[in-house]
Design an enzyme around this catalytic site. Structure first.
Site, PDB file in Angstrom:
ATOM      1  N   ILE A 152       0.835  -1.199   0.000  1.00  0.00           N
ATOM      2  CA  ILE A 152       0.000   0.000   0.000  1.00  0.00           C
ATOM      3  C   ILE A 152       0.871   1.250   0.000  1.00  0.00           C
ATOM      4  O   ILE A 152       0.600   2.213  -0.728  1.00  0.00           O
ATOM      5  CB  ILE A 152      -0.969  -0.011   1.190  1.00  0.00           C
ATOM      6  CG1 ILE A 152      -1.941  -1.186   1.070  1.00  0.00           C
ATOM      7  CG2 ILE A 152      -1.734   1.310   1.283  1.00  0.00           C
ATOM      8  CD1 ILE A 152      -2.863  -1.364   2.254  1.00  0.00           C
ATOM      9  N   ASP A 171      11.375   2.383   6.266  1.00  0.00           N
ATOM     10  CA  ASP A 171      10.956   0.984   6.362  1.00  0.00           C
ATOM     11  C   ASP A 171      12.226   0.157   6.498  1.00  0.00           C
ATOM     12  O   ASP A 171      12.991   0.044   5.540  1.00  0.00           O
ATOM     13  CB  ASP A 171      10.166   0.544   5.125  1.00  0.00           C
ATOM     14  CG  ASP A 171       9.491  -0.814   5.327  1.00  0.00           C
ATOM     15  OD1 ASP A 171      10.134  -1.712   5.932  1.00  0.00           O
ATOM     16  OD2 ASP A 171       8.336  -0.993   4.902  1.00  0.00           O
ATOM     17  N   ARG A 232      -3.508   1.363  10.496  1.00  0.00           N
ATOM     18  CA  ARG A 232      -4.095   0.683  11.643  1.00  0.00           C
ATOM     19  C   ARG A 232      -4.158   1.665  12.807  1.00  0.00           C
ATOM     20  O   ARG A 232      -3.239   2.456  13.027  1.00  0.00           O
ATOM     21  CB  ARG A 232      -3.265  -0.549  12.046  1.00  0.00           C
ATOM     22  CG  ARG A 232      -3.366  -1.718  11.085  1.00  0.00           C
ATOM     23  CD  ARG A 232      -4.747  -2.376  11.143  1.00  0.00           C
ATOM     24  NE  ARG A 232      -4.848  -3.546  10.294  1.00  0.00           N
ATOM     25  CZ  ARG A 232      -5.265  -3.537   9.028  1.00  0.00           C
ATOM     26  NH1 ARG A 232      -5.589  -2.386   8.471  1.00  0.00           N
ATOM     27  NH2 ARG A 232      -5.346  -4.652   8.337  1.00  0.00           N
ATOM     28  N   ASP A 256      -8.351   7.622   9.400  1.00  0.00           N
ATOM     29  CA  ASP A 256      -9.382   6.655   9.018  1.00  0.00           C
ATOM     30  C   ASP A 256      -9.497   5.503  10.014  1.00  0.00           C
ATOM     31  O   ASP A 256     -10.467   4.761   9.984  1.00  0.00           O
ATOM     32  CB  ASP A 256      -9.076   6.084   7.626  1.00  0.00           C
ATOM     33  CG  ASP A 256     -10.163   5.131   7.128  1.00  0.00           C
ATOM     34  OD1 ASP A 256     -11.347   5.532   7.140  1.00  0.00           O
ATOM     35  OD2 ASP A 256      -9.830   3.992   6.745  1.00  0.00           O
ATOM     36  N   GLU A 261     -12.244   0.615  17.940  1.00  0.00           N
ATOM     37  CA  GLU A 261     -13.306   0.794  16.949  1.00  0.00           C
ATOM     38  C   GLU A 261     -14.493  -0.099  17.296  1.00  0.00           C
ATOM     39  O   GLU A 261     -14.310  -1.195  17.836  1.00  0.00           O
ATOM     40  CB  GLU A 261     -12.779   0.450  15.550  1.00  0.00           C
ATOM     41  CG  GLU A 261     -11.669   1.379  15.085  1.00  0.00           C
ATOM     42  CD  GLU A 261     -11.188   1.076  13.665  1.00  0.00           C
ATOM     43  OE1 GLU A 261     -11.702   0.117  13.046  1.00  0.00           O
ATOM     44  OE2 GLU A 261     -10.307   1.794  13.168  1.00  0.00           O
ATOM     45  N   HIS A 279     -13.066   4.208   9.143  1.00  0.00           N
ATOM     46  CA  HIS A 279     -12.380   3.015   8.630  1.00  0.00           C
ATOM     47  C   HIS A 279     -12.943   2.596   7.270  1.00  0.00           C
ATOM     48  O   HIS A 279     -13.475   1.497   7.098  1.00  0.00           O
ATOM     49  CB  HIS A 279     -12.495   1.857   9.623  1.00  0.00           C
ATOM     50  CG  HIS A 279     -11.385   0.849   9.454  1.00  0.00           C
ATOM     51  ND1 HIS A 279     -10.883   0.117  10.491  1.00  0.00           N
ATOM     52  CD2 HIS A 279     -10.668   0.466   8.366  1.00  0.00           C
ATOM     53  CE1 HIS A 279      -9.918  -0.692  10.058  1.00  0.00           C
ATOM     54  NE2 HIS A 279      -9.783  -0.486   8.762  1.00  0.00           N
ATOM     55  N   LEU A 280     -12.765   3.496   6.299  1.00  0.00           N
ATOM     56  CA  LEU A 280     -13.312   3.288   4.953  1.00  0.00           C
ATOM     57  C   LEU A 280     -12.295   2.743   3.961  1.00  0.00           C
ATOM     58  O   LEU A 280     -12.577   2.682   2.769  1.00  0.00           O
ATOM     59  CB  LEU A 280     -13.863   4.620   4.417  1.00  0.00           C
ATOM     60  CG  LEU A 280     -15.018   5.258   5.189  1.00  0.00           C
ATOM     61  CD1 LEU A 280     -15.450   6.549   4.513  1.00  0.00           C
ATOM     62  CD2 LEU A 280     -16.195   4.299   5.303  1.00  0.00           C
ATOM     63  N   GLY A 281     -11.127   2.348   4.445  1.00  0.00           N
ATOM     64  CA  GLY A 281     -10.060   1.940   3.534  1.00  0.00           C
ATOM     65  C   GLY A 281     -10.465   0.912   2.496  1.00  0.00           C
ATOM     66  O   GLY A 281     -10.070   0.997   1.334  1.00  0.00           O
ATOM     67  N   ALA A 282     -11.256  -0.068   2.884  1.00  0.00           N
ATOM     68  CA  ALA A 282     -11.655  -1.139   1.959  1.00  0.00           C
ATOM     69  C   ALA A 282     -13.082  -0.956   1.458  1.00  0.00           C
ATOM     70  O   ALA A 282     -13.605  -1.839   0.776  1.00  0.00           O
ATOM     71  CB  ALA A 282     -11.524  -2.494   2.642  1.00  0.00           C
TER      72      ALA A 282
END
Length: 529
Positions: A152, A171, A232, A256, A261, A279-282
């Site tokens: 992502i 990273d 997350r 998000d 939650e 939490h609209l990511g998907a």
């Protein structure tokens, strides 16, 4: 003959049913209605769910014919994977179905926060024309810091590159050369915090990443920075973020995900400079369709006895019976080798030696990669996404087989080469009437230790009293040693102690052992066994 029964417990796209094909009897129920679910599941060979249906131990116990649980999405919080595994039920999901949707939402949150889209929209709809109040910031020519350059994070970086930004990323598991191909410069977290005008977070939620962007981190950023978390909840400390915005140390944020939650009451919601979504990511039609089609294909494979690439708990498919017992061992070895390698990984090598080399052992490469990446990311790792994860990170993979193995009838060795050239090698075999996995090699030290759920490795200079010290310190922390073995080249030389314990060893305990023993290596490894 009657057709296998596939129970669809939530609304899925028509393409899901089309992907299942004509070979199954399709039934429907409302999985959120507990009574209806428990009445419908006993005859099902497979069940397809999203997030509202709880496939827990009770439901699995009621499903006498169940062979596969398919979650049309990434998360598995509503599926009791342990209970399913104990019942011999395969669990599959769709690990890559939402990555584009999640990346696009992160970009949307970044742009919306930079241009004050939400408060300006609300003010205008309330009859107020406030152009000067909601002046924003351009993205072009700014520095964007991507925290977590996985699938992502890479998609976000690719999309933002079109805005003419400077892309930097943190990273520890991505090679600089691989990032450079995407036009991204790898930096330390501190440098990213200090330089970025926009920070977008795309890390898995682990013990190490919870609170990573907290009070201390937010005192290192520019006061004009905008922070986006669509990964997350809990990685960005919500209270610390609120305080930083109120104090003028952060300009705004797009959020998000939340530590708890559903979240309907957060201090962040009171700030005009925060764009918040539930939490609209998907939550796109495309992501849901991709997820449904992916798990439908997995159900077809599972019910026909084929290898299921997205199985998250059990190995299945057309694997020779002589090879099948070695699958868990290769995965364990990959996990151990990864944990013993502190830096970015350049290459993973799998060697199959002895009698086993005569078989088709290509599946062991996937098992070892699966073990490696389960230690690096929180999301489920499967046979299909493990090679993709390696490719995305520029990790080379090689498999070799050689019938020559003087010490054992068969041996699997996993080598992890880091970008600085350091190599970690661990070898294992199967022993006893039950083919129990044993660790027999660690970086040139020969030993024999049963592979356990909780293990620890200490490398030090051999000297009297070390074993006693280890026992005393673990005893002080109420940690019971199940087994221990020391491997050494010679008396007074380099030594490696591997021990298994009955419970996970806290990081603080390992740090204490390393400090008191003067150990060069100190690592605890927890395996899903």
């Amino acid at each position: 003959m009657s057709k296998p029964i596939v129970l669809i417990a939530e609304e899925l796209s028509p393409a899901t049913v089309d992907a299942l094909g004509p070979d199954f009897e399709i039934r429907h129920c409302n999985g959120a209605d507990r009574g209806e679910l428990l009445a419908a599941i006993p005859e099902a060979d497979a069940i397809l769910v999203r997030s509202a249906t709880k496939v827990d131990a009770e439901a699995i116990a009621a499903a006498q014919n169940l062979k596969v649980v398919a979650r049309a999405g990434v998360g598995l919080d509503n599926v009791d994977v342990k209970a399913a595994t104990g019942a011999g039920v395969m669990v599959v999901n769709a690990p890559t179905s939402n990555i584009v949707s999640a990346a696009e939402l992160a970009v949307a949150l970044l742009l919306a926060s930079a241009r004050n889209i939400v408060p300006a929209n609300e003010a205008l709809k309330a009859g107020e024309w406030k152009r000067s109040k909601y002046s924003g910031a351009e993205v072009t020519d700014k520095t964007v810091g991507v925290v977590g350059l996985g699938r992502i994070g890479m998609l976000v970086a690719q999309r933002l590159s079109a805005f003419g930004v400077e892309l930097i990323a943190y990273d520890p598991y991505v090679q600089p050369a691989r990032a450079a191909q995407l036009g991204v410069t790898m930096v330390s977290l501190d440098e990213l915090l200090e330089r970025s005008d926009f920070i977008t977070v795309h890390l898995p939620k682990t013990a190490e990443t919870v609170g990573l962007i907290g009070e201390a981190a937010l005192r290192k950023v520019k006061p004009n920075v905008f922070i986006v978390n669509a990964a997350r909840g809990g990685i960005v400390d919500e209270q610390a973020l609120y305080d930083a915005i109120v104090d003028g140390r952060v300009a705004g944020a797009g959020v998000d995900v939340y530590a708890k939650e559903p979240c309907t009451d957060s201090p962040l919601f009171s700030l005009d400079s925060v764009v918040a979504t539930p939490h609209l990511g998907a939550s796109t039609a495309e992501a849901q369709e991709k997820a449904g089609v992916a798990v439908a294909k997995s159900v077809r494979l599972a019910l026909s006895g084929e290898l299921v690439p997205d199985a998250v708990n059990v190995q299945g498919g057309s694997v020779a019976e002589s090879v099948r017992p070695w699958l868990p061992l290769a995965e364990y070895l990959g996990a151990i080798a990864c944990r013993l390698s502190p830096g970015a990984i350049d290459r993973v090598s799998i060697e199959v030696l002895g009698e086993l080399a005569a078989e088709d052992v290509r599946i062991l490469e996937l098992s070892a990669l699966k073990g490696v990446f389960t230690q690096l990311i929180q999301e489920p790792v499967s046979y299909v996404n493990a090679p993709l994860l390696a490719d995305d990170r520029g990790v080379g993979v090689e498999l070799s087989a050689d019938s020559n193995c003087p010490e054992h009838r068969s041996l699997v060795r996993v080598k992890v080469t880091q970008t600085d050239g350091r190599v970690t090698a661990v070898g294992g075999t199967l022993a006893g009437p039950k083919d129990e996995p044993r660790l027999v090699q660690v970086d040139g030290f020969d030993l024999e230790v049963p592979i356990s759920a909780h293990m620890a490795f200490l490398g030090y200079i051999d000297q009297p009293g070390v074993v006693g010290q280890i026992g005393r310190m673990l005893g002080d922390d109420k940690i019971n040693i199940a087994g221990m073995q020391v491997g050494r080249a010679e008396a007074g030389g380099a030594a490696m102690t591997v021990f298994t314990v009955d419970s996970a060893i806290p990081a603080e305990t390992i740090d204490t052992l390393v400090a008191e023993l003067g150990a060069g290596v100190g690592v605890a490894v927890d395996l899903e066994i």
